[in-house]
Design a protein around this motif. Structure first.
Motif, mmCIF file in Angstrom:
data_model
loop_
_atom_site.group_PDB
_atom_site.id
_atom_site.type_symbol
_atom_site.label_atom_id
_atom_site.label_comp_id
_atom_site.label_asym_id
_atom_site.label_seq_id
_atom_site.Cartn_x
_atom_site.Cartn_y
_atom_site.Cartn_z
ATOM 1 N N ILE A 1 0.877 -1.171 0.000
ATOM 2 C CA ILE A 1 0.000 0.000 0.000
ATOM 3 C C ILE A 1 0.914 1.222 0.000
ATOM 4 O O ILE A 1 1.200 1.801 1.053
ATOM 5 C CB ILE A 1 -0.950 0.024 1.223
ATOM 6 C CG1 ILE A 1 -1.687 -1.311 1.356
ATOM 7 C CG2 ILE A 1 -1.950 1.169 1.105
ATOM 8 C CD1 ILE A 1 -2.601 -1.387 2.571
ATOM 9 N N PRO A 2 1.421 1.614 -1.162
ATOM 10 C CA PRO A 2 2.443 2.663 -1.206
ATOM 11 C C PRO A 2 2.013 3.990 -0.608
ATOM 12 O O PRO A 2 2.868 4.784 -0.212
ATOM 13 C CB PRO A 2 2.722 2.809 -2.714
ATOM 14 C CG PRO A 2 2.343 1.493 -3.304
ATOM 15 C CD PRO A 2 1.161 1.043 -2.495
ATOM 16 N N ARG A 3 0.711 4.242 -0.526
ATOM 17 C CA ARG A 3 0.283 5.542 -0.007
ATOM 18 C C ARG A 3 0.328 5.617 1.522
ATOM 19 O O ARG A 3 0.119 6.690 2.091
ATOM 20 C CB ARG A 3 -1.115 5.884 -0.518
ATOM 21 C CG ARG A 3 -2.251 5.061 0.035
ATOM 22 C CD ARG A 3 -3.570 5.424 -0.641
ATOM 23 N NE ARG A 3 -4.725 4.835 0.021
ATOM 24 C CZ ARG A 3 -5.387 5.411 1.021
ATOM 25 N NH1 ARG A 3 -5.002 6.591 1.473
ATOM 26 N NH2 ARG A 3 -6.436 4.824 1.574
ATOM 27 N N LEU A 4 0.596 4.498 2.200
ATOM 28 C CA LEU A 4 0.737 4.546 3.655
ATOM 29 C C LEU A 4 1.944 5.405 4.015
ATOM 30 O O LEU A 4 3.064 5.127 3.590
ATOM 31 C CB LEU A 4 0.909 3.148 4.238
ATOM 32 C CG LEU A 4 -0.333 2.267 4.345
ATOM 33 C CD1 LEU A 4 0.025 0.911 4.944
ATOM 34 C CD2 LEU A 4 -1.413 2.943 5.198
ATOM 35 N N ALA A 5 1.726 6.445 4.818
ATOM 36 C CA ALA A 5 2.823 7.357 5.162
ATOM 37 C C ALA A 5 2.893 7.673 6.644
ATOM 38 O O ALA A 5 3.889 8.222 7.112
ATOM 39 C CB ALA A 5 2.682 8.662 4.375
ATOM 40 N N VAL A 6 1.841 7.340 7.391
ATOM 41 C CA VAL A 6 1.807 7.601 8.832
ATOM 42 C C VAL A 6 1.374 6.330 9.536
ATOM 43 O O VAL A 6 0.386 5.699 9.131
ATOM 44 C CB VAL A 6 0.855 8.764 9.189
ATOM 45 C CG1 VAL A 6 0.774 8.952 10.704
ATOM 46 C CG2 VAL A 6 1.323 10.058 8.528
ATOM 47 N N GLY A 7 2.107 5.935 10.562
ATOM 48 C CA GLY A 7 1.772 4.714 11.282
ATOM 49 C C GLY A 7 1.759 4.930 12.783
ATOM 50 O O GLY A 7 2.446 5.814 13.304
ATOM 51 N N VAL A 8 0.968 4.108 13.465
ATOM 52 C CA VAL A 8 0.953 4.091 14.933
ATOM 53 C C VAL A 8 1.229 2.658 15.365
ATOM 54 O O VAL A 8 0.464 1.748 15.039
ATOM 55 C CB VAL A 8 -0.398 4.569 15.493
ATOM 56 C CG1 VAL A 8 -0.384 4.506 17.026
ATOM 57 C CG2 VAL A 8 -0.714 5.981 15.025
ATOM 58 N N TYR A 9 2.325 2.460 16.069
ATOM 59 C CA TYR A 9 2.722 1.132 16.549
ATOM 60 C C TYR A 9 2.034 0.911 17.888
ATOM 61 O O TYR A 9 2.565 1.223 18.954
ATOM 62 C CB TYR A 9 4.239 1.052 16.679
ATOM 63 C CG TYR A 9 4.772 -0.361 16.836
ATOM 64 C CD1 TYR A 9 5.108 -1.110 15.722
ATOM 65 C CD2 TYR A 9 4.958 -0.934 18.086
ATOM 66 C CE1 TYR A 9 5.611 -2.400 15.842
ATOM 67 C CE2 TYR A 9 5.459 -2.217 18.222
ATOM 68 C CZ TYR A 9 5.786 -2.943 17.099
ATOM 69 O OH TYR A 9 6.283 -4.231 17.232
ATOM 70 N N ALA A 10 0.806 0.372 17.842
ATOM 71 C CA ALA A 10 -0.029 0.204 19.034
ATOM 72 C C ALA A 10 -0.162 -1.260 19.401
ATOM 73 O O ALA A 10 -1.249 -1.724 19.776
ATOM 74 C CB ALA A 10 -1.407 0.835 18.812
ATOM 75 N N THR A 11 0.909 -2.005 19.279
ATOM 76 C CA THR A 11 0.930 -3.413 19.643
ATOM 77 C C THR A 11 2.094 -3.655 20.592
ATOM 78 O O THR A 11 3.044 -2.869 20.627
ATOM 79 C CB THR A 11 1.067 -4.309 18.400
ATOM 80 O OG1 THR A 11 1.240 -5.666 18.805
ATOM 81 C CG2 THR A 11 2.265 -3.897 17.571
#
Length: 584
Positions: free
Chosen positions: A341-351
């Motif tokens: 999903i190349p448009r993914l640019a912001v992530g939250v590592y909530a694991t």
């Protein structure tokens, strides 16, 4: 079946520089097995299909089998192969036996192979086959899986293994990977071609990743009824770190709400330069995923896409999100590896998954570049192990096998990793009740350095970093981070000096001068120096970095590196230098 009858030059025309180099390396000499290690987002699929098309055109192989970790990736590979004129059956089931004549090959999962290895062996023996292993390290997920993969594809004419993360958290050997003996009895995986994150970033093949870490005060009640309050990221016992981490991820607490709010602000800024940029929250379990989705809906007014591992429509949801302009997706592991999903640019590592393997896979979802200047931003809790992974993003790792008992320190380190890895909800850990979780902005990690000053969530200092432009070259990211940190430190120094100046003007007695505080920039430089020495010692001795850091802590005392003071870090630097001189 349509095989592209193209020349080698035509096949290579659209390849990136590293892909051409790896292509030539593959065909330099006949070989049955080839292991490619390339950072997530670099283009392993395109490379593998180019090699496959050439082998089919030369008639060195007559059919393909593509083995993937998940069902979704089977379909993703089939779609990519179709662009090369190669028809792949991603709906193939073991019960079919033979594949349809309209297809050049099939795509299956590692679990599918393990369910009937003899069936796949018969298919392999009957025709000249190229087997492409996507994320080959999954073949070592269980001893039975590795045995099944070896049994099924041992007769294959050619085998091409791909991975972005060749290391594992256990000692299960990976089939068809060559291991080289090391001093001390261990064995290290040997790759035929390596293209790491650092050169990929320099080439503009992947995005620079900005990590935004959030700390805060956590309060929880233990099984014994004791209430504990601790600040996330400060020195704690293993159990306390796990409980503080779980408290932070509690959907009912303030920490998650604040971090999601900050991440959504960051996404808004990124979308100024990338209008279709999307965000992904990686949750630990289904209950948390639904709760995080509800919080995002409250923030944005729109329902995010929620992907759960037991959802039969999960693959369709991922594809629909990839093709849309929607802001947010919340997933439980489903989008942690390989999904494009190349448009993914912001992530939250909530694991709470704490292994280097999973962290690298998760970050890999955000680095796939479409044009130069795109940046990725990943929000994470200030947990020492995660901060360490973020600081060492550019490190290249191999898969190391050691016999049980050969390295007690390494076994202890690996065990600590496993205990916090599964399940995400800590059902096996000490029972407790999360009571409260505040949040404050801690720091930014980028290119092995740390920037920013700890400040309240929602403060102007936090906004300085959330408002970084979404389109920046790597050197521009570094320059901007340094500039903003310098401005913040200057502002704080001036604010602290103002009351003292006022007191002196009023005739108040001057306070005794205090020792100057060590700046974060100095600490960052010292940490990089220590990490460089640890890397050199690791190369010399074959010991993993984590084992060396653990031994330095035992020798010198003090907390893990992200929390260590300048004096503690200097003591470790002096110690490892003495080791090098004495040949210890």
């Amino acid at each position: 079946m349509s095989i592209p009858l193209k020349s080698s030059d035509d096949l290579q025309a659209g390849l990136r520089g590293w892909q051409k180099d790896a292509y030539h390396e593959y065909f330099k000499q006949p070989r049955r097995d080839f292991l490619l290690v390339a950072t997530p987002g670099a283009g392993k699929t395109t490379y593998a299909l180019t090699v496959a098309a050439e082998l089919l055109a030369r008639r060195e192989v007559a059919t393909l089998t593509i083995v993937t970790p998940t069902e979704h990736l089977k379909h993703q590979w089939a779609e990519s192969a179709a662009r090369f004129g190669i028809a792949i059956d991603s709906e193939y089931k073991n019960a079919q036996g033979r594949a349809g004549a309209d297809f050049a090959g099939v795509a299956v999962t590692y679990a599918q192979v393990a369910a009937h290895p003899m069936l796949h062996r018969q298919r392999t023996e009957n025709r000249r086959m190229l087997v492409i292993f996507d994320e080959i390290h999954h073949a070592g997920d269980a001893m039975s899986w590795g045995d099944a993969v070896k049994e099924a594809f041992d007769p294959a004419r050619r085998r091409l293994a791909l991975t972005g993360t060749p290391f594992r958290s256990d000692a299960n050997p990976i089939p068809f990977v060559t291991y080289i003996d090391e001093p001390g009895g261990g064995r290290r995986s040997s790759s035929d071609y390596v293209y790491g994150y650092a050169p990929a970033l320099e080439d503009g093949v992947v995005r620079p990743v900005i990590f935004l870490a959030y700390s805060g005060e956590m309060r929880w009640r233990t099984r014994a009824g004791d209430e504990i309050t601790a600040t996330l990221g400060t020195p704690m016992t293993k159990d306390q770190i796990a409980q503080a981490w779980r408290t932070a991820l509690d959907p009912a607490g303030e920490w998650v709400s604040r971090v999601l709010e900050a991440a959504d602000k960051r996404l808004t800024e990124v979308r100024r330069g990338m209008p279709d940029a999307g965000g992904l929250v990686i949750a630990g379990d289904h209950e948390d995923a639904r709760a995080y989705a509800a919080l995002l809906r409250g923030l944005t007014g729109k329902r995010p896409t929620v992907v759960l591992s037991d959802d039969p429509a999960a693959s369709k949801k991922i594809s629909a999100f990839a093709a849309s302009g929607d802001r947010w997706m919340v997933a439980v592991r489903m989008v942690s590896e390989g999904v494009d999903i190349p448009r993914l640019a912001v992530g939250v590592y909530a694991t709470s998954v704490s292994t280097a393997l999973f962290f690298a896979q998760a970050v890999g979802r955000f680095v796939r570049v479409r044009r130069r200047g795109e940046t990725a931003s990943v929000f994470l809790p200030s947990v020492p192990v995660l901060l360490g992974y973020a600081a060492e993003l550019e490190a290249e790792r191999d898969h190391v096998l050691r016999h049980p008992g050969d390295s007690p320190e390494e076994e202890e380190f690996a065990e600590a990793q496993r205990e916090r890895n599964t399940p995400d909800t800590f059902d096996d850990g000490p029972a407790f009740q999360a009571l409260n979780a505040s949040a404050h902005f801690d720091r930014v990690l980028y290119d092995g350095g740390e920037f920013g000053t700890a400040t309240a969530a929602g403060s102007p200092e936090e906004e300085d970093f959330l408002g970084l432009p979404g389109l920046l070259e790597p050197d521009q990211v570094r320059t901007l981070l340094r500039t903003r940190q310098s401005a913040q430190l200057t502002a704080r120094s001036q604010a602290a000096a103002a009351p003292a100046a006022a007191n002196n003007a009023a005739g108040a007695p001057a306070e005794a001068p205090q020792a100057p505080a060590v700046s974060r920039q100095v600490l960052t430089t010292m940490r990089k120096e220590l990490n460089g020495l640890v890397g050199a010692w690791s190369h010399r001795t074959g010991q993993p970095h984590g084992v060396i850091h653990a031994e330095l802590r035992r020798t010198c005392g003090g907390p893990q590196l992200p929390q260590a003071t300048a004096d503690q870090i200097q003591a470790r630097i002096d110690t490892i230098r003495r080791w090098a001189v004495s040949g210890r």
